[in-house]
Design an enzyme around this catalytic site. Structure first.
Site, PDB file in Angstrom:
ATOM      1  N   THR A 178      69.692 -18.312  31.740  1.00  0.00           N
ATOM      2  CA  THR A 178      68.232 -18.349  31.563  1.00  0.00           C
ATOM      3  C   THR A 178      67.700 -19.759  31.365  1.00  0.00           C
ATOM      4  O   THR A 178      66.616 -20.094  31.835  1.00  0.00           O
ATOM      5  CB  THR A 178      67.846 -17.482  30.332  1.00  0.00           C
ATOM      6  OG1 THR A 178      68.193 -16.142  30.630  1.00  0.00           O
ATOM      7  CG2 THR A 178      66.370 -17.541  30.030  1.00  0.00           C
ATOM      8  N   ASP A 218      73.794 -16.459  37.148  1.00  0.00           N
ATOM      9  CA  ASP A 218      73.496 -15.630  35.979  1.00  0.00           C
ATOM     10  C   ASP A 218      74.878 -15.297  35.393  1.00  0.00           C
ATOM     11  O   ASP A 218      75.800 -14.946  36.138  1.00  0.00           O
ATOM     12  CB  ASP A 218      72.775 -14.349  36.442  1.00  0.00           C
ATOM     13  CG  ASP A 218      72.342 -13.473  35.276  1.00  0.00           C
ATOM     14  OD1 ASP A 218      71.142 -13.193  35.168  1.00  0.00           O
ATOM     15  OD2 ASP A 218      73.216 -13.043  34.485  1.00  0.00           O
ATOM     16  N   THR A 276      73.519 -16.362  28.257  1.00  0.00           N
ATOM     17  CA  THR A 276      73.952 -15.799  26.973  1.00  0.00           C
ATOM     18  C   THR A 276      74.770 -14.517  27.121  1.00  0.00           C
ATOM     19  O   THR A 276      75.564 -14.179  26.248  1.00  0.00           O
ATOM     20  CB  THR A 276      72.724 -15.494  26.083  1.00  0.00           C
ATOM     21  OG1 THR A 276      71.852 -14.610  26.796  1.00  0.00           O
ATOM     22  CG2 THR A 276      71.990 -16.756  25.707  1.00  0.00           C
ATOM     23  N   ASP A 277      74.560 -13.798  28.250  1.00  0.00           N
ATOM     24  CA  ASP A 277      75.153 -12.456  28.349  1.00  0.00           C
ATOM     25  C   ASP A 277      76.673 -12.445  28.189  1.00  0.00           C
ATOM     26  O   ASP A 277      77.223 -11.554  27.550  1.00  0.00           O
ATOM     27  CB  ASP A 277      74.762 -11.798  29.680  1.00  0.00           C
ATOM     28  CG  ASP A 277      73.282 -11.425  29.715  1.00  0.00           C
ATOM     29  OD1 ASP A 277      72.648 -11.403  28.640  1.00  0.00           O
ATOM     30  OD2 ASP A 277      72.760 -11.174  30.820  1.00  0.00           O
ATOM     31  N   THR A 280      79.748 -13.305  18.864  1.00  0.00           N
ATOM     32  CA  THR A 280      79.282 -12.141  19.614  1.00  0.00           C
ATOM     33  C   THR A 280      77.784 -12.300  19.846  1.00  0.00           C
ATOM     34  O   THR A 280      77.076 -12.798  18.974  1.00  0.00           O
ATOM     35  CB  THR A 280      79.539 -10.854  18.784  1.00  0.00           C
ATOM     36  OG1 THR A 280      80.951 -10.696  18.640  1.00  0.00           O
ATOM     37  CG2 THR A 280      78.989  -9.606  19.452  1.00  0.00           C
ATOM     38  N   THR A 310      88.082  -2.795  15.981  1.00  0.00           N
ATOM     39  CA  THR A 310      87.010  -1.905  15.510  1.00  0.00           C
ATOM     40  C   THR A 310      85.720  -2.069  16.310  1.00  0.00           C
ATOM     41  O   THR A 310      85.396  -3.168  16.766  1.00  0.00           O
ATOM     42  CB  THR A 310      86.715  -2.125  14.003  1.00  0.00           C
ATOM     43  OG1 THR A 310      85.578  -1.329  13.643  1.00  0.00           O
ATOM     44  CG2 THR A 310      86.421  -3.568  13.664  1.00  0.00           C
ATOM     45  N   GLN A 311      84.992  -0.964  16.435  1.00  0.00           N
ATOM     46  CA  GLN A 311      83.674  -1.018  17.083  1.00  0.00           C
ATOM     47  C   GLN A 311      82.628  -1.644  16.157  1.00  0.00           C
ATOM     48  O   GLN A 311      81.557  -2.026  16.610  1.00  0.00           O
ATOM     49  CB  GLN A 311      83.202   0.407  17.444  1.00  0.00           C
ATOM     50  CG  GLN A 311      84.029   1.051  18.523  1.00  0.00           C
ATOM     51  CD  GLN A 311      83.643   2.512  18.773  1.00  0.00           C
ATOM     52  OE1 GLN A 311      82.707   3.033  18.175  1.00  0.00           O
ATOM     53  NE2 GLN A 311      84.375   3.168  19.646  1.00  0.00           N
ATOM     54  N   CYS A 312      82.959  -1.750  14.863  1.00  0.00           N
ATOM     55  CA  CYS A 312      82.009  -2.363  13.927  1.00  0.00           C
ATOM     56  C   CYS A 312      81.915  -3.860  14.210  1.00  0.00           C
ATOM     57  O   CYS A 312      82.923  -4.498  14.515  1.00  0.00           O
ATOM     58  CB  CYS A 312      82.478  -2.184  12.479  1.00  0.00           C
ATOM     59  SG  CYS A 312      82.581  -0.479  11.965  1.00  0.00           S
TER      60      CYS A 312
HETATM   61  N1  ASP Z   1      71.148 -12.932  32.204  1.00  0.00           N
HETATM   62  C1  ASP Z   1      71.157 -14.247  31.608  1.00  0.00           C
HETATM   63  C2  ASP Z   1      72.560 -14.811  31.734  1.00  0.00           C
HETATM   64  O1  ASP Z   1      73.425 -14.445  30.972  1.00  0.00           O
HETATM   65  C3  ASP Z   1      70.728 -14.170  30.182  1.00  0.00           C
HETATM   66  C4  ASP Z   1      70.632 -15.484  29.463  1.00  0.00           C
HETATM   67  O2  ASP Z   1      71.016 -16.524  29.916  1.00  0.00           O
HETATM   68  O3  ASP Z   1      70.156 -15.457  28.314  1.00  0.00           O
HETATM   69  O4  ASP Z   1      72.807 -15.615  32.606  1.00  0.00           O
END
Ligand code: ASP
Length: 345
Positions: A16, A60, A92-93, A169, A280-282
């Site tokens: 992004t 992306d 970020t993904d 995370t 764990t999923q937590c």
């Molecule tokens: N879909 C974008 C990515 O991971 C989201 C981001 O950058 O915040 O490339």
């Protein structure tokens, strides 16, 4: 003491931070690095020698792959003697996966690799990208009192915090503070100044030269438990062709059903030599198989405890260990051992 300007390599992968709106679809799409840099005139105020390389085309991060991780690792290996630090601009993904993967691939890393991105594109008025980029560069250039790089590991810088990469995370799709390491303190708090928590920073035990491990085995899998999961679904996943390692995402402190069909299916997979790690999923806390019978059954069957490792770190660690060509017995051993600060053992 630094004699010369800090030399920083910016590796722009996409995300992004550098995106612009597609005029037809109105969706955000990655754009080139010149656009990104033109939007941060303040960069010139930093008296640093900043070079850059970019993915062509930028992506992306949902399209991130093992090949891309190798490209980033290769750029760091090539620049390790030249640069004081590295900043990776990334979506970020999948940032936490990349941070975890790089931490395992870059053995004996003694320089900062700071990964950052943003929630709003850098061209937007209220963007968080400008501040994240500038702070990441400052951290990549920072030295401690002895003149050594302050950060000597892969870390994620986002808004107010610097986190250990393989502990992080993505916690929010909307908030500027999008990342967190739920089982490990922050490495630095970003406010008026950057306050490093030196006691939390990772240091290699011995100062050996950087060794990059490019082998990452993709034959791994997540299995997420949910009430109602059937034997056929579970067996189908456990029988995935070529699979070598599985991260079993369990409930709470590492608990799973105790029904005979469940433990039999898990035992069959273990007997075929598949390594299964209990995570764990937590988002916070650790697997403790001694707490309940439902966890005990898994560990008695031979499932390895992932302790407080994140899912992102667990899956990339399996990829790394199998990628090194290790037999299942060694993979099991290393999964219960901290290689570069990814788990509290
Ligand atoms: N879909 C974008 C990515 O991971 C989201 C981001 O950058 O915040 O490339």
């Amino acid at each position: 003491m630094i004699q010369n300007k800090p030399k920083i390599l910016l590796i722009y992968t996409g995300g992004t931070i550098g995106m612009i709106e597609n005029p037809e679809t109105k969706g955000l799409q990655p754009f080139d690095f010149t656009h990104l840099i033109d939007n941060v005139p303040k960069l010139k105020m930093l008296d640093y020698d900043i070079r850059n390389i970019q993915f062509d085309p930028p992506i992306d991060s949902s399209n991130m792959s093992i090949e891309h991780w190798c490209d980033i690792a290769h750029a760091i290996e090539e620049g390790n003697d030249t640069f004081d630090g590295f900043v990776v601009l990334h979506g970020t993904d999948t940032m936490a996966f990349t941070a975890s993967a790089l931490s395992f691939m870059l053995e004996n890393l003694q320089k900062p690799v700071i990964i950052t991105g943003s929630q709003l594109p850098i061209g937007e008025v209220r963007t968080d990208g400008e501040e994240n980029l500038i702070t990441a560069i400052q951290i990549a250039a920072a030295r401690n009192k002895s003149g050594e790089p302050m950060v000597q590991e892969v870390a994620i810088l986002f808004e107010n915090y610097l986190w250990r990469g393989n502990r992080s995370t993505k916690m929010s799709a909307n908030n500027f503070n999008a990342f967190k390491s739920n089982n490990y303190p922050s490495l630095a708090k970003i406010g008026l100044d950057i306050q490093y928590h030196e006691e939390s920073l990772f240091r290699t035990v011995t100062k050996r030269p950087l060794q990059v491990h490019y082998g990452m085995d993709p034959n791994v899998l997540f299995i997420d438990l949910f009430p109602g999961i059937t034997e056929s679904t579970l067996r189908h996943m456990l029988n995935t062709p070529n699979v070598k390692g599985i991260v079993l995402r369990t409930y709470g402190a590492g608990n799973a059903p105790t029904s005979a069909w469940f433990t039999d299916a898990i035992s069959d997979a273990l007997n075929r030599g598949i390594v299964i790690v209990n995570v764990t999923q937590c988002v916070n806390g650790a697997v403790d198989c001694s707490l309940y019978d439902t966890g005990n059954t898994l560990s008695r069957a031979g499932v390895i405890s992932g302790h407080d490792i994140t899912s992102e770190a667990a899956i990339t660690k399996l990829m790394h260990l199998f990628g090194m060509g290790l037999p299942a017995s060694s993979v099991k051993k290393y999964m219960e051992y901290s290689i570069c600060g990814e788990t509290t053992i």
